[in-house]
Design a protein around this motif. Structure first.
Motif, PDB file in Angstrom:
ATOM      1  N   UNK A 101      49.245 -48.243 -22.771  1.00  0.00           N
ATOM      2  CA  UNK A 101      49.284 -48.346 -24.235  1.00  0.00           C
ATOM      3  C   UNK A 101      48.684 -47.087 -24.857  1.00  0.00           C
ATOM      4  N   UNK A 102      47.541 -46.642 -24.330  1.00  0.00           N
ATOM      5  CA  UNK A 102      46.884 -45.459 -24.872  1.00  0.00           C
ATOM      6  C   UNK A 102      47.776 -44.226 -24.768  1.00  0.00           C
ATOM      7  N   UNK A 103      48.509 -44.132 -23.685  1.00  0.00           N
ATOM      8  CA  UNK A 103      49.427 -42.996 -23.508  1.00  0.00           C
ATOM      9  C   UNK A 103      50.501 -42.983 -24.593  1.00  0.00           C
ATOM     10  N   UNK A 104      51.009 -44.175 -24.955  1.00  0.00           N
ATOM     11  CA  UNK A 104      52.009 -44.244 -26.026  1.00  0.00           C
ATOM     12  C   UNK A 104      51.421 -43.811 -27.372  1.00  0.00           C
ATOM     13  N   UNK A 105      50.143 -44.152 -27.595  1.00  0.00           N
ATOM     14  CA  UNK A 105      49.496 -43.782 -28.844  1.00  0.00           C
ATOM     15  C   UNK A 105      49.220 -42.281 -28.895  1.00  0.00           C
ATOM     16  N   UNK A 106      48.776 -41.717 -27.781  1.00  0.00           N
ATOM     17  CA  UNK A 106      48.415 -40.302 -27.751  1.00  0.00           C
ATOM     18  C   UNK A 106      49.627 -39.384 -27.679  1.00  0.00           C
ATOM     19  N   UNK A 107      50.650 -39.804 -26.924  1.00  0.00           N
ATOM     20  CA  UNK A 107      51.803 -38.929 -26.684  1.00  0.00           C
ATOM     21  C   UNK A 107      53.116 -39.674 -26.949  1.00  0.00           C
ATOM     22  N   UNK A 108      53.327 -40.131 -28.173  1.00  0.00           N
ATOM     23  CA  UNK A 108      54.530 -40.931 -28.459  1.00  0.00           C
ATOM     24  C   UNK A 108      55.831 -40.155 -28.270  1.00  0.00           C
ATOM     25  N   UNK A 109      55.775 -38.847 -28.502  1.00  0.00           N
ATOM     26  CA  UNK A 109      56.983 -38.024 -28.371  1.00  0.00           C
ATOM     27  C   UNK A 109      57.411 -37.842 -26.920  1.00  0.00           C
ATOM     28  N   UNK A 110      56.483 -38.068 -25.966  1.00  0.00           N
ATOM     29  CA  UNK A 110      56.788 -37.895 -24.543  1.00  0.00           C
ATOM     30  C   UNK A 110      56.999 -39.225 -23.827  1.00  0.00           C
ATOM     31  N   UNK A 111      56.626 -40.331 -24.454  1.00  0.00           N
ATOM     32  CA  UNK A 111      56.667 -41.638 -23.795  1.00  0.00           C
ATOM     33  C   UNK A 111      58.095 -42.164 -23.681  1.00  0.00           C
ATOM     34  N   UNK A 112      58.351 -42.892 -22.607  1.00  0.00           N
ATOM     35  CA  UNK A 112      59.649 -43.514 -22.362  1.00  0.00           C
ATOM     36  C   UNK A 112      59.514 -45.027 -22.505  1.00  0.00           C
TER      37      UNK A 112
END
Length: 335
Positions: free
Chosen positions: A114-125
């Protein structure tokens, strides 16, 4: 003095309610063109893990209520209408709110994910429709706003608060910890919505909004007491043994919001109109507390929510009697 305030508040009521009706209508039109259109397209392209209740939360609740209530209230405070980009940005942040909550409460995704989606939404799949919509709404909110770093900062604060809120299912959590989580969840959510607007919030306004968010979270917890009991979530409402003490906490928090609102640099007439709008919302919580007080009276003066059924605990704000009570409490309120 009280009578004068009562009459004055009632005279201001049409000027609050009528614009609110038109703003709701306008926002629903925008939601149909944006959030609902994107939901329809997303469900075709991704594995669909959204049900009708999920969609209602995205569109009818958060996507509509967030821009109209905290969004328009802030615009009243600053004395200027919402720009198109601000409206779109806060609409997308509202739309993603329920999705984000469900990552924790419904889908139980790993915190790091979840934190990864918040920090790097442009890179998340995205793995499914819920994640795809969250990432799309979040990226659009960031792109539309002039304060993208601030949005991301508060989104991470909301993430941290949601992580802490898992403690609300623990048997050893204490009332002070519950109160802290209540403030963090509500306070950072409101500061997140505020971050889409052009003007920077000074320290006094940040304190006011943080307390207002905590008050809003407490009000939600009072209304959701039956649901939280069923889900074994401990809140200030579920753990209360005295509704008079809970009401005192609610009123103290309301007074703090008023105090800090008057410390801001906005025009006095805007502050007073803003507080009337807030009082119109928080008066509903007082009606719900009345309902819980009746429950308490049925169990020898000690509040014991496990003893009451759903009908006893639920406050239906669609009933005319409850609407009238809410107006009464609004009319009594100070600005």
């Amino acid at each position: 003095m009280i009578l004068f305030r009562y009459i004055s508040n009632l005279l201001h009521l049409p000027g609050l309610v009528i614009p609110l009706i038109f703003r709701l209508r306008k926002q629903k039109q925008l939601v149909r063109k944006t959030l609902m259109a994107e939901i329809a397209e997303c469900r075709k392209q991704h594995h669909n893990n959204l049900n009708e209740y999920d969609i209602k939360k995205i569109t009818s609740y958060y996507g509509t209520a967030v821009p109209v209530l905290p969004g328009e209230s802030y615009c009243t405070l600053r004395g200027r209408r919402m720009s198109d980009s601000e409206r779109l940005s806060i609409t997308y942040l509202g739309g993603l709110t329920g999705l984000f909550d469900d990552f924790f409460d419904k889908h139980h995704l790993p915190e790091a994910y979840i934190k990864s989606m918040v920090e790097y939404p442009e890179k998340s799949q995205a793995a499914n429709a819920a994640e795809a919509l969250f990432l799309s709404f979040y990226n659009k909110a960031l792109t539309l706003s002039a304060n993208a770093p601030l949005i991301k900062k508060y989104a991470l604060k909301v993430f941290e608060a949601q992580t802490l809120s898992k403690r609300q299912k623990s048997s050893d959590i204490c009332p002070l910890e519950i109160e802290e989580i209540t403030f963090l969840k509500g306070g950072y959510s409101l500061l997140l919505y505020r971050s889409v607007f052009t003007e920077a919030a000074d320290t006094g306004e940040q304190k006011m909004l943080f307390r207002l968010g905590g008050l809003g979270q407490l009000e939600n917890d009072v209304f959701d007491i039956y649901k939280d009991m069923q889900d074994s979530i401990k809140t200030l409402a579920t753990e209360a043994n005295s509704i008079s003490e809970l009401r005192r906490k609610y009123l103290d928090m309301t007074r703090e919001v008023h105090h800090w609102a008057h410390q801001t640099s906005y025009r006095r007439k805007n502050i007073r109109r803003f507080l009337r709008m807030i009082n119109l919302i928080t008066s509903r919580g007082l009606v719900s507390l009345d309902i819980l007080e009746k429950c308490e009276a049925s169990s020898n003066g000690t509040f014991a929510p496990a003893l009451y059924n759903r009908k006893m605990l639920i406050c239906d704000m669609g009933k005319p009697v409850n609407i009238l009570k809410s107006i009464h409490y609004y009319a009594l309120s100070e600005v």
